[in-house]
Design an enzyme around this catalytic site. Structure first.
Site, mmCIF file in Angstrom:
data_model
loop_
_atom_site.group_PDB
_atom_site.id
_atom_site.type_symbol
_atom_site.label_atom_id
_atom_site.label_comp_id
_atom_site.label_asym_id
_atom_site.label_seq_id
_atom_site.Cartn_x
_atom_site.Cartn_y
_atom_site.Cartn_z
ATOM 1 N N HIS A 274 0.830 -1.226 0.000
ATOM 2 C CA HIS A 274 0.000 0.000 0.000
ATOM 3 C C HIS A 274 0.854 1.262 0.000
ATOM 4 C CE1 HIS A 274 0.219 0.762 4.421
ATOM 5 N NE2 HIS A 274 0.141 -0.543 4.562
ATOM 6 N N ASP A 286 6.212 0.584 6.751
ATOM 7 C CA ASP A 286 4.770 0.391 6.549
ATOM 8 C C ASP A 286 4.213 1.489 5.647
ATOM 9 O OD1 ASP A 286 2.179 -0.460 6.712
ATOM 10 O OD2 ASP A 286 1.879 0.190 8.776
ATOM 11 N N GLU A 320 -4.911 1.908 2.505
ATOM 12 C CA GLU A 320 -5.047 0.709 3.334
ATOM 13 C C GLU A 320 -5.245 1.091 4.800
ATOM 14 O OE1 GLU A 320 -3.798 -2.491 6.081
ATOM 15 O OE2 GLU A 320 -2.873 -0.558 5.836
ATOM 16 N N GLU A 321 -4.495 2.118 5.235
ATOM 17 C CA GLU A 321 -4.429 2.402 6.675
ATOM 18 C C GLU A 321 -5.747 2.860 7.274
ATOM 19 O OE1 GLU A 321 -2.189 1.458 8.499
ATOM 20 O OE2 GLU A 321 -0.259 1.497 7.492
ATOM 21 N N ASP A 348 3.343 -6.452 3.317
ATOM 22 C CA ASP A 348 2.909 -5.375 4.214
ATOM 23 C C ASP A 348 3.209 -5.774 5.656
ATOM 24 O OD1 ASP A 348 1.813 -3.144 5.354
ATOM 25 O OD2 ASP A 348 -0.263 -3.794 5.115
ATOM 26 N N HIS A 418 3.639 2.621 12.673
ATOM 27 C CA HIS A 418 2.734 3.778 12.855
ATOM 28 C C HIS A 418 3.312 4.862 13.778
ATOM 29 C CE1 HIS A 418 -1.024 1.079 11.858
ATOM 30 N NE2 HIS A 418 -0.099 1.066 10.908
HETATM 31 ZN ZN LIG Z 1 0.670 -1.536 6.365
#
Ligand SMILES: [Zn+2]
Length: 462
Positions: A274, A286, A320-321, A348, A418
């Protein structure tokens, strides 16, 4: 005759071994993924859906795919949510009136803001939704609910520890609002103790806007501090201020490139990651890593002289997130166009050393996959298990096809996930390249041998 048969068999087995050797060698001596990741991370940065950076990432990856001389490169339009963080969040603990101890927080993605002057209230600490329900409205009304369930440290699969905690982040505000809480603070989903708050998506479900309460993550060190101080003084006050907001949806895109199959152009093999990321770091693990590895699969196929029999697509999914809109759109379009995706592979789970894959496959296909396992042995790839695949490829599951997720070593992934330290310098070039080679090897095998028929179409084993 027997000898010739034997020789033929040997040759074929050797061919796959040789091809994998070429793929890994090319990846490690003539890779491009690290340079792409450098640009995505350092020249563009965090790529939250709907942001200018996300748009820059769309244009950049499209032009890089065009440079590769694929048969087709295009953008697939999709409307995405646009949530913005606003000013940097601020929070403190006040044990004694007037004495403020600053702590590290960040708003969770999708949260509403606090009132303009911030929110100050007493704190109720819980570890589960059951504990919350047992306390009830009388104990919770007007207070800040502090969800402090740590990730379970003894699970080797850190994604299992993540799965055991993430409900607090995703649904904590929804649950706490039932008992008229004023706000929610959630322990960061991070295995180690440090000062970085970790964001991530949260949801209010269908809760009316006026009932929504602000929700933030607190660093693991500060979660420990808050818990210890609460044990001493259950009446302490917590203050936080955040100015995030949800804006109207905006136009964005999935980025798609294709090498059209030479024999079975209507059978599709997909690799993807993503393109969007959270905004605190630069999204290198990520999922910048998954994006550049997926692009690299097509490049390595070309450089290794492999002409796919089936159509090979790289898809860089948007959103995606915080919405999965890109994946949903891609699957809808694939269905509408009657495209038969026989195999889809997602990366991912970070750019760390690859260990193997997890598969969603029926028994017959899984048996075929296991027959390839020894080919990966020289590259220390050993993990072949049934399990999940990836959020973006998930919507493509059918009764007959195979989905997979690359499984890198995950022990350090949640240090970065994140948070502000999901940055380029934490991705190792070789580890990233080995991941791209490992994906290419599996794609090569699926392209060569296709998928096999399952005896029973239902139930699909996963
Ligand atoms: Zn991810």
């Amino acid at each position: 005759m027997f000898f010739l048969f034997y020789l033929g068999f040997e040759l074929q087995a050797q061919t796959d071994e040789k091809v994998l050797e070429t793929i890994y060698k090319t990846a490690l001596t003539n890779g491009q993924s690290y340079q792409w990741l450098d640009h995505l991370s350092n020249k563009i940065g965090g790529r939250l859906s709907g942001s200018e950076n996300a748009e820059l990432a769309v244009q950049y990856t499209k032009s890089e795919l065009e440079e590769m001389g694929l048969d087709k490169v295009w953008l697939q339009p999709v409307m995405v949510p646009k949530w913005v963080r606003g000013l940097q969040e601020y929070a403190y603990i006040e044990s004694v009136p007037g004495e403020q101890m600053a702590v590290n927080i960040c708003a969770l993605g999708g949260s509403v803001a606090t009132p303009g002057n911030g929110l100050k209230a007493a704190v109720v600490e819980v570890k589960t939704f059951e504990e919350l329900a047992a306390l009830g409205t009388e104990a919770i009304q007007g207070k800040i609910v502090f969800f402090n369930r740590p990730m379970q440290p003894d699970l080797i699969q850190t994604f299992d520890s993540y799965g055991g905690c993430v409900d607090q982040r995703y649904a904590g505000a929804m649950e706490a609002a039932k008992y008229k809480a004023a706000g929610v603070i959630v322990r960061s989903v991070n295995l180690r103790l440090d000062d970085y708050p970790h964001t991530g998506s949260m949801s209010y479900g269908d809760m009316p806007v006026e009932q929504r309460i602000p929700s933030a993550a607190i660093s693991t060190n500060d979660a420990e501090k808050l818990s210890a101080l609460l044990a001493d003084n259950p009446n302490l006050q917590f203050y936080f201020k955040q100015s995030c907001q949800q804006l109207p949806d905006v136009q964005s895109y999935n980025v798609i490139g294709e090498i059209t199959g030479s024999e079975f152009p209507n059978e599709f093999i997909l690799v993807g990651g993503h393109l969007d990321s959270w905004d605190l770091g630069d999204g290198a693990h990520d999922d910048g890593a998954g994006v550049v590895q997926s692009m690299e699969v097509l490049r390595l196929m070309k450089l290794s002289g492999i002409k796919p029999k089936r159509s090979l697509r790289v898809v860089l999914f948007m959103n995606e997130e915080n919405g999965l809109r890109g994946a949903t759109k891609y699957a809808e379009e694939a269905k509408r166009n009657g495209e038969n995706h026989i195999f889809a592979l997602e990366s991912d789970a970070g750019g760390f050393t690859p260990r193997g894959f997890s598969f969603q496959a029926g028994d017959n296909n899984y048996a075929q996959i296991l027959s390839w396992q020894s080919l990966f042995k020289p590259y220390l790839i050993h993990y072949f298990e049934k399990g999940g695949s990836g959020a973006d490829v998930g919507p493509l599951k059918s009764d007959t096809n195979v989905l997979a997720g690359l499984r890198p070593d995950s022990q350090r992934y949640f240090d970065h996930h994140h948070a502000a330290i999901d940055t380029f310098e934490h991705v190792n070039k070789r580890e990233l390249e080995l991941g791209a080679a490992t994906m290419t090897a599996l794609v090569y095998l699926f392209d060569k041998y296709g998928i096999v028929k399952e005896e029973r179409l239902k139930p699909v084993m996963d």
